[in-house]
Design a protein around this motif. Structure first.
Motif, PDB file in Angstrom:
ATOM      1  N   ALA A   9      45.897  29.065  36.574  1.00  0.00           N
ATOM      2  CA  ALA A   9      46.635  30.203  36.012  1.00  0.00           C
ATOM      3  C   ALA A   9      45.700  31.135  35.251  1.00  0.00           C
ATOM      4  N   ARG A  10      44.775  30.574  34.493  1.00  0.00           N
ATOM      5  CA  ARG A  10      43.808  31.399  33.743  1.00  0.00           C
ATOM      6  C   ARG A  10      42.965  32.251  34.682  1.00  0.00           C
ATOM      7  N   ARG A  11      42.485  31.646  35.767  1.00  0.00           N
ATOM      8  CA  ARG A  11      41.659  32.403  36.719  1.00  0.00           C
ATOM      9  C   ARG A  11      42.475  33.506  37.397  1.00  0.00           C
ATOM     10  N   ALA A  12      43.713  33.206  37.757  1.00  0.00           N
ATOM     11  CA  ALA A  12      44.568  34.222  38.377  1.00  0.00           C
ATOM     12  C   ALA A  12      44.862  35.341  37.377  1.00  0.00           C
ATOM     13  N   PHE A  13      45.089  34.987  36.111  1.00  0.00           N
ATOM     14  CA  PHE A  13      45.341  35.995  35.083  1.00  0.00           C
ATOM     15  C   PHE A  13      44.107  36.877  34.880  1.00  0.00           C
ATOM     16  N   ALA A  14      42.930  36.273  34.836  1.00  0.00           N
ATOM     17  CA  ALA A  14      41.692  37.048  34.679  1.00  0.00           C
ATOM     18  C   ALA A  14      41.488  37.987  35.870  1.00  0.00           C
ATOM     19  N   ALA A  15      41.809  37.528  37.074  1.00  0.00           N
ATOM     20  CA  ALA A  15      41.694  38.385  38.259  1.00  0.00           C
ATOM     21  C   ALA A  15      42.673  39.549  38.193  1.00  0.00           C
ATOM     22  N   ALA A  16      43.880  39.295  37.714  1.00  0.00           N
ATOM     23  CA  ALA A  16      44.875  40.368  37.566  1.00  0.00           C
ATOM     24  C   ALA A  16      44.417  41.371  36.515  1.00  0.00           C
ATOM     25  N   ALA A  17      43.816  40.871  35.438  1.00  0.00           N
ATOM     26  CA  ALA A  17      43.310  41.762  34.388  1.00  0.00           C
ATOM     27  C   ALA A  17      42.206  42.663  34.942  1.00  0.00           C
ATOM     28  N   LYS A  18      41.325  42.090  35.740  1.00  0.00           N
ATOM     29  CA  LYS A  18      40.257  42.878  36.370  1.00  0.00           C
ATOM     30  C   LYS A  18      40.858  43.928  37.297  1.00  0.00           C
ATOM     31  N   SER A  19      41.852  43.524  38.083  1.00  0.00           N
ATOM     32  CA  SER A  19      42.520  44.440  38.997  1.00  0.00           C
ATOM     33  C   SER A  19      43.202  45.592  38.250  1.00  0.00           C
ATOM     34  N   ALA A  20      43.691  45.308  37.046  1.00  0.00           N
ATOM     35  CA  ALA A  20      44.365  46.329  36.235  1.00  0.00           C
ATOM     36  C   ALA A  20      43.369  47.211  35.487  1.00  0.00           C
ATOM     37  N   GLY A  21      42.091  46.899  35.580  1.00  0.00           N
ATOM     38  CA  GLY A  21      41.068  47.711  34.938  1.00  0.00           C
ATOM     39  C   GLY A  21      40.682  47.242  33.544  1.00  0.00           C
ATOM     40  N   PHE A  22      41.147  46.073  33.146  1.00  0.00           N
ATOM     41  CA  PHE A  22      40.778  45.533  31.838  1.00  0.00           C
ATOM     42  C   PHE A  22      39.392  44.898  31.931  1.00  0.00           C
ATOM     43  N   ILE A  23      38.632  45.002  30.868  1.00  0.00           N
ATOM     44  CA  ILE A  23      37.273  44.483  30.847  1.00  0.00           C
ATOM     45  C   ILE A  23      37.197  43.327  29.857  1.00  0.00           C
ATOM     46  N   PRO A  24      36.638  42.185  30.265  1.00  0.00           N
ATOM     47  CA  PRO A  24      36.492  41.086  29.314  1.00  0.00           C
ATOM     48  C   PRO A  24      35.694  41.549  28.093  1.00  0.00           C
ATOM     49  N   GLU A  25      36.190  41.215  26.917  1.00  0.00           N
ATOM     50  CA  GLU A  25      35.557  41.683  25.675  1.00  0.00           C
ATOM     51  C   GLU A  25      34.098  41.260  25.589  1.00  0.00           C
ATOM     52  N   GLU A  26      33.779  40.049  26.038  1.00  0.00           N
ATOM     53  CA  GLU A  26      32.398  39.585  25.925  1.00  0.00           C
ATOM     54  C   GLU A  26      31.448  40.411  26.787  1.00  0.00           C
ATOM     55  N   LEU A  27      31.914  40.988  27.880  1.00  0.00           N
ATOM     56  CA  LEU A  27      31.067  41.839  28.706  1.00  0.00           C
ATOM     57  C   LEU A  27      30.793  43.165  28.030  1.00  0.00           C
ATOM     58  N   VAL A  28      31.779  43.691  27.332  1.00  0.00           N
ATOM     59  CA  VAL A  28      31.583  44.966  26.620  1.00  0.00           C
ATOM     60  C   VAL A  28      30.584  44.755  25.504  1.00  0.00           C
TER      61      VAL A  28
END
Length: 103
Positions: A76-95
């Protein structure tokens, strides 16, 4: 005398921690949203998600399956992270990493 069904659902909400929180930058202004429970992720997918695409649908299905103990929470976490990426959200640690490299 008031009849009360013994099958009535308890309305108490217990949120379940789903591991290390996931934090995403949600806007160009740098607003960050941290997801620390699976219920929080589900609420966002259902009520606050900016787009309705396949990644969101898959994430919602996987989150629901994890909440019903049908798949591991990591799925579920991986699917949620993929959906976040698809929505244009950027992981905070990458920023944070990008900003540190530029300095």
């Amino acid at each position: 005398m008031r009849f009360r069904s013994r099958y009535k659902k308890d309305n108490a909400l217990i949120e379940i921690n789903w591991g290390r929180p996931l934090s995403f930058v949600m806007s160009p202004e740098g607003d960050v949203q941290t997801f620390s429970t699976i219920e929080q992720a589900r609420h966002w997918l259902l009520r606050k998600w900016p787009i309705a695409d396949d990644a969101r649908l898959i994430a919602l299905q996987q989150v629901d399956a994890a909440m019903n103990c049908l798949v591991p929470v990591g799925v579920a976490r991986r699917a949620f992270a993929a959906a976040a990426k698809s929505a244009g959200f950027i992981p905070e640690e990458l920023v944070g990493y990008t900003a540190r490299r530029a300095a």
